[in-house]
Design an enzyme around this catalytic site. Structure first.
Site, PDB file in Angstrom:
ATOM      1  N   LYS A  96       4.530  -0.820 -13.653  1.00  0.00           N
ATOM      2  CA  LYS A  96       5.884  -1.373 -13.631  1.00  0.00           C
ATOM      3  C   LYS A  96       6.099  -2.247 -14.862  1.00  0.00           C
ATOM      4  O   LYS A  96       5.188  -2.926 -15.327  1.00  0.00           O
ATOM      5  CB  LYS A  96       6.083  -2.219 -12.379  1.00  0.00           C
ATOM      6  CG  LYS A  96       7.506  -2.722 -12.236  1.00  0.00           C
ATOM      7  CD  LYS A  96       7.706  -3.480 -10.945  1.00  0.00           C
ATOM      8  CE  LYS A  96       7.738  -2.543  -9.767  1.00  0.00           C
ATOM      9  NZ  LYS A  96       8.110  -3.239  -8.521  1.00  0.00           N
ATOM     10  N   ASP A  99       1.944  -1.082  -9.423  1.00  0.00           N
ATOM     11  CA  ASP A  99       3.345  -1.375  -9.072  1.00  0.00           C
ATOM     12  C   ASP A  99       3.535  -2.884  -8.909  1.00  0.00           C
ATOM     13  O   ASP A  99       4.426  -3.337  -8.208  1.00  0.00           O
ATOM     14  CB  ASP A  99       3.691  -0.634  -7.760  1.00  0.00           C
ATOM     15  CG  ASP A  99       5.189  -0.653  -7.465  1.00  0.00           C
ATOM     16  OD1 ASP A  99       5.982  -0.764  -8.424  1.00  0.00           O
ATOM     17  OD2 ASP A  99       5.568  -0.567  -6.288  1.00  0.00           O
ATOM     18  N   GLY A 129       0.777  -1.234   0.000  1.00  0.00           N
ATOM     19  CA  GLY A 129       0.000   0.000   0.000  1.00  0.00           C
ATOM     20  C   GLY A 129       0.804   1.277   0.000  1.00  0.00           C
ATOM     21  O   GLY A 129       0.265   2.334   0.306  1.00  0.00           O
ATOM     22  N   TRP A 182       2.037   2.947  -2.534  1.00  0.00           N
ATOM     23  CA  TRP A 182       1.586   3.894  -3.569  1.00  0.00           C
ATOM     24  C   TRP A 182       0.253   4.523  -3.154  1.00  0.00           C
ATOM     25  O   TRP A 182       0.031   5.710  -3.344  1.00  0.00           O
ATOM     26  CB  TRP A 182       1.491   3.213  -4.948  1.00  0.00           C
ATOM     27  CG  TRP A 182       2.832   3.153  -5.640  1.00  0.00           C
ATOM     28  CD1 TRP A 182       4.050   3.168  -5.032  1.00  0.00           C
ATOM     29  CD2 TRP A 182       3.083   3.101  -7.042  1.00  0.00           C
ATOM     30  NE1 TRP A 182       5.040   3.108  -5.970  1.00  0.00           N
ATOM     31  CE2 TRP A 182       4.491   3.066  -7.209  1.00  0.00           C
ATOM     32  CE3 TRP A 182       2.271   3.054  -8.184  1.00  0.00           C
ATOM     33  CZ2 TRP A 182       5.085   3.016  -8.466  1.00  0.00           C
ATOM     34  CZ3 TRP A 182       2.871   2.990  -9.440  1.00  0.00           C
ATOM     35  CH2 TRP A 182       4.270   2.973  -9.580  1.00  0.00           C
ATOM     36  N   ASP A 213      -6.139  -5.251  -4.575  1.00  0.00           N
ATOM     37  CA  ASP A 213      -5.097  -6.282  -4.553  1.00  0.00           C
ATOM     38  C   ASP A 213      -5.725  -7.609  -4.192  1.00  0.00           C
ATOM     39  O   ASP A 213      -6.829  -7.653  -3.656  1.00  0.00           O
ATOM     40  CB  ASP A 213      -3.981  -5.939  -3.562  1.00  0.00           C
ATOM     41  CG  ASP A 213      -2.696  -6.681  -3.900  1.00  0.00           C
ATOM     42  OD1 ASP A 213      -2.663  -7.911  -3.727  1.00  0.00           O
ATOM     43  OD2 ASP A 213      -1.741  -6.052  -4.369  1.00  0.00           O
ATOM     44  N   ASP A 242      -9.529  -9.864  -7.962  1.00  0.00           N
ATOM     45  CA  ASP A 242      -8.646 -10.243  -9.059  1.00  0.00           C
ATOM     46  C   ASP A 242      -8.871  -9.265 -10.203  1.00  0.00           C
ATOM     47  O   ASP A 242      -9.990  -9.178 -10.732  1.00  0.00           O
ATOM     48  CB  ASP A 242      -9.001 -11.675  -9.478  1.00  0.00           C
ATOM     49  CG  ASP A 242      -8.176 -12.155 -10.658  1.00  0.00           C
ATOM     50  OD1 ASP A 242      -7.404 -11.345 -11.222  1.00  0.00           O
ATOM     51  OD2 ASP A 242      -8.307 -13.333 -11.015  1.00  0.00           O
TER      52      ASP A 242
END
Lengths: 1140, 386
Positions: free
Chosen positions: B218, B178, B53, B55, B125, B141
């Protein structure tokens, strides 16, 4: 190197590669078994029994092979119907049987046609006949059938089918019947989905989900469906093995018991419409009807130290309820064998969530198979009850194999393994009516301790002598079993040898024994024991002076041993002549220094080298004043007080010898026979043994091969025999640890055969092997990423992430397949190696994290034993208090000044705290002298290079940084003791972020002044290739940037390696090779051509490189061939020829 | 590595603890924002693969609390001093800052003063995320079709898929991710799995992002990354690959920064038909080829001459079948930033702080516990070497 390189337009041609082995498959053709090996994009085929590479073909353009499926139908192959299916990533190709026949014959087959599937492929299968040809399963749990056109060049994919599309880490397909496939998929989230797919023309394709298994707490990296096993009469099971990030192996029951499963399509619609929660341990794929599936988990076990990549099934025993063999293969490079057994009672009660596991996995063996990390590929071939053939492929590029049935006539030693208690020997003598000593028949001594085995000695490879603590002496003749007899001796001898004795075999069929009363006895095969000599004290040891490997060879030559007696100030040489049966005491006494206990000795001509219990080596010779062997000089290299256990003269040398030590190292010394002789340490290395107990050189039967060095000793709880030349374990037998009596023997020409006897838990274990358990089918290299490459005019050194350094030499290219031979492996660094450079041919320098900087002296041995001698000559120790900086890079050059005559090594090093330092190193005194230090902004340096100013005693260093700049530092002439190095020019920006690679050439030809000029090429994290045109005016003492040029997207990813391969001098241009994380290797030409002003950059070559995560590229000049090459290192290594 | 030696080896690890961030990766987002002004006029943000967490924490502190983080958060004062002394091209640093800028720096952007109105931030997440002020956390998901309505409902409680118009279905200004897999070491597989994670984020972003929106994720800069760049370029006016100074130079990690979402005409995003596998995206690329491999980029005014190369390589019919393009590289975080690769000397009285939040439990946690319970090994099995 930087001054003048010849210029001509060049291109790159692939020469050699060593890559991770990522796919393996066995195939039987006729009587022979072959192994297909996927190494990068190449498919290679090896003949298993001879380990010979028969042929190879490039399967894909730029994609490593990840799987090979061999059609199981032998008839199919013969009929030309099947072939092999090869896949990797999204690429697939099908090789027809004709291509396989070509490969086996060593003929290049037609180039395979590469097809791209719509997604990443985890497994593939070929159908025995008909259409479709086969099927693939993707990383999204989808099944794709495919058809191949009759000419074999066209391939069409059918419709994708999937019950749900989670992302997988593994999948396995199994053909259940002519039109049914069982699919198992292991998801990223720790679940396993087992489903069935029906195909065929008669019915529309459809699927049904059988099970969703939850339980794994990490990604499922491997799934494997077993054949059907009959585990009890009438009970047939099909099993699924799985392995995971959670370090467990699990076995599941996937037997098809004709349960009624609701038609699949309904599940599909529900799965897709319901919102799901996902995550480890939570049911995502699992729905109501799957909630009891996890009770089908039959067994769970842990064994690996890190992630487990594969699990496979081996043989199944016909015995009731197992065992079934299971193998697992992990990141820790081990393969582990498990036996799966079942609880029949629980089984019959039926599977339920409450009954607990019905199966049990027992760990039976653990074998480390590769260097570094990871077993990437596995193949198993079972044939009935025979030991299965198992091959593993590692990140190191090696293929290890077990279960190869050698031809019976080539080996003398059969496989034998007995554990013998002393009582059993006595019983056997009694039963067989063998004559035996009846006066000492009580099973215990006076203190009530049971008699046990005392010492062992092989008299030859078929006769073992074993003594008991009762003083009795037994002989075991080795056939398929051990047949025992007793050596009958008088009661006084038995008494003398009871509870204390030493026993050695100097030559074949001969044993010499010493007891507590000072008597020395001789036994020769078939003869009675005789007393040879009587010394005035307890015989503390008998030291052999002969080569111990020769005991299986007939020899009637006289022999000698050294007898050491407790409390005596000298040792005695005892000679024996078999022809006269006479023993004599040598007139030369070995005069011992005080407290010296001899543990090993050898003569080099008339000079005696003696090794001691505390690790000292002493030179003894006759002197003018004495008829005794007196100690002249001594040295001690082990750090602790560890005994020298063997001294072996090198084959074909009268001055060099090897000393093995209990500190786990062996060292090679050269005797310098000056007026006062002394020993030079030439080689020092730690093989993977904790304690070396013995060493010998093999005598190859073929004159063309070089002797191999064989070491044995203890490592942890195992007795290990190690071939140092081939870097392979010959045997590793659990014995319980060091400090126990043992004896071993091998044929001098074949060290792979071995017989061994030792005591474990007061019983004797006898072990005999025809060949090592694991053999090398294909040699490998580093098992971790190569980070640095350095080439001298003769050798190439590579250093990897795992701190190992290897030194290689090109083998003569008379053979069609060029290759490199590894001459030495150096393990001393404890932190990741950062940089490595040669200084001439004799010095290799390496730097690493934890402020490690070593200077290695490299030399050839004066021996027919063909190895490279490596010794760490100096360790830099001028670090910081905490010693935790990385020495990121350094450069070396020869250094002489007007004030000093000696040629020193000038070292410029950069440290991770932003410092640059300059030192000189003296090869004579082995000392470093600090010249100057300089501090940059705090940014981490990445590169350092000397800028050589002609006729100047100033030291100029060019450094690169993570901030994308270059800096130039000057150390004033005559600086010493840490003066401040001065920044000569303001930092020069060349990249947006880190300068990751740098090389330079010196330009000449501007005769107008004395200026020096360089063309500096740099590779950046910003994907760019930079060129810096830099000049220095010695009159003004200043640098000028003549130009900065950039190729912005030279690669698609960071440029991680760069080297100049041509140009400089009078040419205004330079050719450089660059490597990158994008797995391309490129050849560039940059500069202003002669007579032209404009700076131009040309791209001359752009090729796919098999090396992922490339760390370095280095130019190699093969002087023998006059060829120029470059080597790329990273995940594996690769050599490219530079062709004009 | 102990806490204290990690403090020296990794300046951002130490700074994160000192400044209360859950992970050092917070600085990566702050430095990306400094360069690209990511948060300008942004009120609705979706953070994917958000655990632990850090970000989301940046979003919470910048967008909700209205805190400001400038260079001072990660500036190495000594480095700055030494740079001035050594003349590490100040003009150059200034030139750098002009390069990709489209708007003034956040430090002097008035829009960033104080808490913003109507800020909605959703973090998603698979693993639970500890609560953060003002942030809606979802456990879901991101590849699942049901996640889109779930997300839209979280952004707008009145959301109803059947009645809402197109605009309401695309309310998000910025999507960030990320996420990265645990790498196996099999490079092409790791690159594939990371690209699938990136596509999962992109597929969701395409469903919720409003035209003109931004996407940051990313990326592993490895083999075939140029294929990915070209594919992302189909949907955005500008695509950059950015490396913050807080990301190690030795790591293959970088961030893809996509600006000005411009979906191709007729394109309708759907998680039922995701991009990243199959041939849908390559077909779109083939139709749009020219626009996907060109980007007007201001030349970097750093005095280095950008070269046009003369390509003399023979054309290889089997290679380069696919459309490739290399996104321009941008280094973020100015030169005075701490260097994530350098070792720093800490004062003798340095006290090493505990991490703000312990790292998430690895899947092999139980294995470690078991091994410990058994006295260091799983059981008594002889290990023999190769």
């Amino acid at each position: 190197m930087s001054s003048s390189l010849i210029m001509a337009q060049q291109k790159l041609e692939h020469n050699f590669a060593l890559s991770p082995v990522t796919a393996l498959a066995f195939q039987d053709i006729g009587e022979s078994t072959y192994l297909f090996v996927g190494e990068d994009a190449w498919l290679k085929i090896y003949h298993v029994t001879t380990s010979r590479l028969l042929g190879k073909v490039r399967a894909f353009y730029s994609q490593p092979i990840h799987g090979i499926h061999v059609s199981e139908s032998k008839a199919g192959l013969a009929n030309g119907e099947a072939g092999i299916l090869v896949w990797g990533g999204q690429s697939i190709t099908v090789l027809p049987p004709s291509s396989i026949r070509d490969l086996v014959r060593g003929v290049a087959p037609p180039e395979p046609t590469e097809f791209k599937a719509p997604d990443w492929i985890y497994d593939g299968i070929l159908f025995p006949a008909g259409d479709p040809k086969g099927a693939l399963v993707t990383a999204h749990n989808e099944l794709i059938p495919f058809s191949v056109s009759p000419d074999g060049h066209g391939l069409t994919f059918g419709t994708l089918t999937s019950p749900s599309r989670p992302i997988l880490y593994s999948a396995n397909l199994c053909l259940l019947g002519p039109d049914t496939i069982l699919v198992a998929g292991g998801t990223v989230f720790g679940e396993i989905i087992v489903w069935k797919y029906h195909f065929g023309s008669s019915r529309p394709s459809q699927w049904e989900v059988l099970y969703v298994f939850t339980g794994h707490e990490g990604s499922v990296f491997g799934v494997s469906i077993s054949p059907e096993f009959e585990i009890a009469p009438g009970i047939n099971v099909r099993l699924l093995g799985s392995c995971s990030d959670d370090r467990t192996i699990r076995i599941w029951d996937v037997t098809d018991r004709q349960l009624t499963i609701p038609a699949g399509q309904e599940i599909d619609s529900r799965l897709l419409t319901e919102a799901r929660e996902t995550g480890f341990g939570d049911n995502s794929e699992a729905k109501e009807e799957n909630k009891n599936d996890s009770s089908r988990c039959l067994a769970v076990a842990m064994g690996h130290l890190s992630r487990i990549w594969h699990v496979k099934f081996g043989r199944s025993s016909h015995a009731q309820m197992g065992p079934v063999e299971v193998y697992s293969f992990g990141e820790d490079t081990t393969r582990q064998r498990w036996e799966l057994t079942f609880d029949l009672k629980k089984w019959q009660e039926g599977l339920s969530p409450t009954s607990g596991p019905v199966g049990n996995l027992r760990n039976c063996s653990v074998n480390s198979c590769h260097n570094g990390k990871n077993i990437w590929s596995v193949a198993i071939s079972t044939k009935g009850d025979q030991e299965p053939l198992i091959a593993t492929g590692g990140a190191d590029g090696r293929v290890a194999i077990s279960g190869v049935q050698g031809s019976a006539d080539s080996t003398k030693y059969r496989h034998l393994d007995f554990t013998v208690p002393l009582e059993k020997v006595l019983q056997q003598l009694e039963d067989n009516g063998e004559p035996h000593n009846t006066t000492v028949d009580e099973p215990k001594n006076k203190k009530g301790v049971k008699y046990a085995f005392q010492k062992y000695s092989f008299l030859s490879d078929d006769l073992l002598m074993a003594t008991a603590t009762s003083g009795r002496i037994f002989l075991a003749a080795v056939t398929d079993s051990l047949s025992w007899e007793e050596v009958l001796v008088s009661d006084t001898v038995v008494e003398d040898l009871r509870s204390y004795m030493v026993m050695k075999t100097p030559v074949k069929d001969t044993v010499i024994l010493g007891g507590a009363t000072g008597k020395v006895y001789l036994y020769r095969r078939g003869q009675e024991i005789m007393e040879l000599a009587h010394f005035p004290g307890k015989i503390s040891d008998i030291i052999l002076l002969q080569d111990p490997s020769q005991i299986s060879v007939e020899n009637q030559q006289p022999w000698s041993v050294i007898i050491t007696v407790l409390g005596l100030d000298h040792a005695t040489i005892l000679n024996f002549d078999p022809s006269s049966m006479k023993s004599t005491i040598d007139t030369r006494k070995i005069i011992l220094p005080e407290h010296c206990i001899i543990t090993a000795a050898a003569f080099l001509n008339s000079i005696l080298i003696v090794g001691s219990r505390i690790g000292a080596l002493t030179i003894h010779t006759l002197t003018r004043d004495s008829s005794d062997l007196v100690p002249l000089s001594s040295r001690r290299d082990p750090k602790g007080k560890d005994a020298i256990t063997a001294i072996c003269p090198l084959p074909g040398s009268s001055t060099s010898f090897l000393a093995a030590c209990r500190d786990g190292r062996y060292r090679i010394y050269t005797l310098n026979a000056s007026s006062v002789p002394f020993l030079n340490l030439q080689h020092e290395i730690s093989p993977p043994l904790g304690m070396i107990e013995g060493a010998w050189f093999s005598s190859p039967s073929s004159r063309s091969s070089s002797p191999e060095l064989i070491l044995h000793g203890f490592k942890g709880k195992n007795f290990v025999v190690w071939n140092e030349s081939s870097q392979q374990t010959i045997a590793s037998i659990e014995c319980g640890g060091a400090h126990r009596p043992f004896s071993c023997v091998s044929p001098p020409e074949d060290p792979n055969q071995l017989r061994l006897a030792f005591t474990k838990a007061s019983r004797m274990r006898f072990y005999s092997q025809p060949a090592p358990f694991l053999q090398t089918l294909k040699e490998g290299g580093h098992g971790r990423e190569i980070r640095a490459i350095a080439a001298s005019s003769r050798y190439i050194a590579t250093a990897a992430e795992d701190t190992n350094i290897r030194i290689w030499e090109s083998t003569p290219s008379s053979s069609s397949s060029p290759s490199l031979k590894c001459l030495a492996i150096i393990e001393k660094h404890s932190a990741g190696i950062q940089a490595m450079k040669w200084f001439g041919e004799d010095y290799l320098l390496t730097s690493a994290g934890s402020e490690e900087f070593y200077i290695w002296r490299i030399s050839r041995l004066d021996s027919s034993y063909d190895a490279l001698a490596v010794v760490c000559e100096a360790v830099w120790d001028d670090g910081t208090r905490d010693g935790d900086l990385r020495i990121v890079d350094f450069d070396v050059r020869p250094w002489t000044t007007t004030a000093e005559e000696e040629e020193k090594i000038l070292i410029a090093m950069v440290l991770s705290n932003s410092e640059v330092r300059t030192y000189t190193y003296s090869p004579e005194t082995n000392e470093f002298q600090l010249l100057a230090k300089g501090m940059y902004t705090g940014a981490c340096p990445t590169k350092a290079r000397h800028l050589i100013i002609p006729d100047s005693e100033e030291v100029h260093v060019l450094t690169g940084y993570t901030d994308g700049h270059l800096a130039i530092w000057r150390t004033a002439a005559g600086a010493a003791g840490g003066k401040e190095a001065e920044l000569v020019h303001e930092p020069i920006k060349v990249h947006q972020s880190s300068v990751k690679a740098l090389d330079l050439v010196m330009l000449s030809g501007e005769a107008t002044n004395n200026n020096s000029r360089w063309l500096v090429a740099t590779g950046g994290d910003d994907n760019a290739l930079g060129f810096l045109d830099l000049s220095y005016d010695p009159a003004e003492k200043s640098y000028t940037v003549q130009g900065r040029y950039r190729v912005a997207s030279a690669h698609a990813a960071a440029v991680t390696g760069l080297c100049a391969v041509a140009g400089g001098g009078k040419e205004g241009e330079v050719e450089v090779v660059t490597v990158s994380n994008d797995q391309r290797v490129k050849l560039w030409k940059g500069g202003s051509a002669k007579g032209e002003e404009e700076f131009k950059v040309k791209l001359l070559a752009n090729k796919y490189s098999s090396v992922a995560d490339a760390g370095d590229v280095e130019k190699i000049v093969d002087e023998g061939e006059g060829k120029k090459k470059v080597m790329v290192g990273g995940v594996g290594m690769e050599v490219w020829d530079l062709i004009e | 590595m102990g806490k204290s030696s990690k403090d020296k080896r990794d300046a951002y690890y130490r700074l994160a603890k000192e400044q209360g961030w859950r992970a050092r990766s917070a600085f990566k987002l702050l430095q990306l924002d400094e360069e690209f002004n990511l948060f300008e006029n942004v009120t609705r943000v979706v953070d994917l693969c958000a655990a632990p967490g850090s970000w989301s924490q940046v979003l919470s502190r910048v967008l909700i609390k209205g805190e400001k983080f400038g260079r001072s958060a990660w500036q190495d004062r000594e480095a700055k001093f030494r740079q001035d002394m050594l003349k590490v091209i100040r003009s150059d640093a200034e030139a750098d800052s002009e390069s990709v800028k489209e708007a003034p720096k956040p430090t002097n952007a008035p829009a960033n003063d104080g808490p913003r109105q109507d800020v909605k931030i959703v973090s998603i997440d698979l693993q639970p995320i500890s609560p953060l002020p003002g942030i809606i956390t979802l456990r879901a998901d991101i590849t699942h079709p049901a996640t889109v309505p779930l997300l839209l409902k979280a952004l707008n409680p009145d959301y109803d898929a059947d009645t809402m118009n197109q605009q309401a279905q695309h309310p998000v200004d910025l999507v960030i991710s990320d996420g990265a897999p645990d790498v196996t070491g099999l490079h092409d597989l790791d690159i594939y799995v990371q690209s699938q994670l990136l596509f999962a984020a992109l597929n969701l972003a395409l469903c919720v992002l409003k035209p003109g929106g931004k996407f940051v994720a990313k990326i592993f800069r490895g083999r075939n990354v140029d294929l990915l760049y070209a594919q992302l370029k189909v949907f955005f006016e500008k695509v950059y690959v950015a490396k913050p100074r807080s990301s190690r130079a030795s790591s293959v990690e970088a961030f893809i920064v996509c600006i000005n979402f411009q979906p191709p005409e007729g394109f309708k995003a759907s998680l039922e038909e995701p991009l990243g596998v199959g041939s849908r995206l390559p077909q779109m690329q083939a139709e749009l080829q020219e626009s996907t491999t060109a980007q007007d980029d201001d030349k970097k005014d750093d005095g280095i001459v950008d070269m046009e190369i003369e390509d003399l390589t023979p054309s290889d019919p089997k290679d380069q079948k696919s459309i490739r393009w290399v996104a321009p590289f941008v280094a973020c975080g100015d030169l005075s930033a701490f260097d994530s690769d350098a070792s720093y000397r800490l004062p003798d009285d340095h006290v090493s702080l505990d991490p703000v939040q312990p790292p998430t439990a690895p899947p092999y946690k139980r294995a470690i516990e078991l091994r410990r319970a058994n006295g260091g090994a799983y059981g008594k099995v002889p290990v023999t070497s190769k």
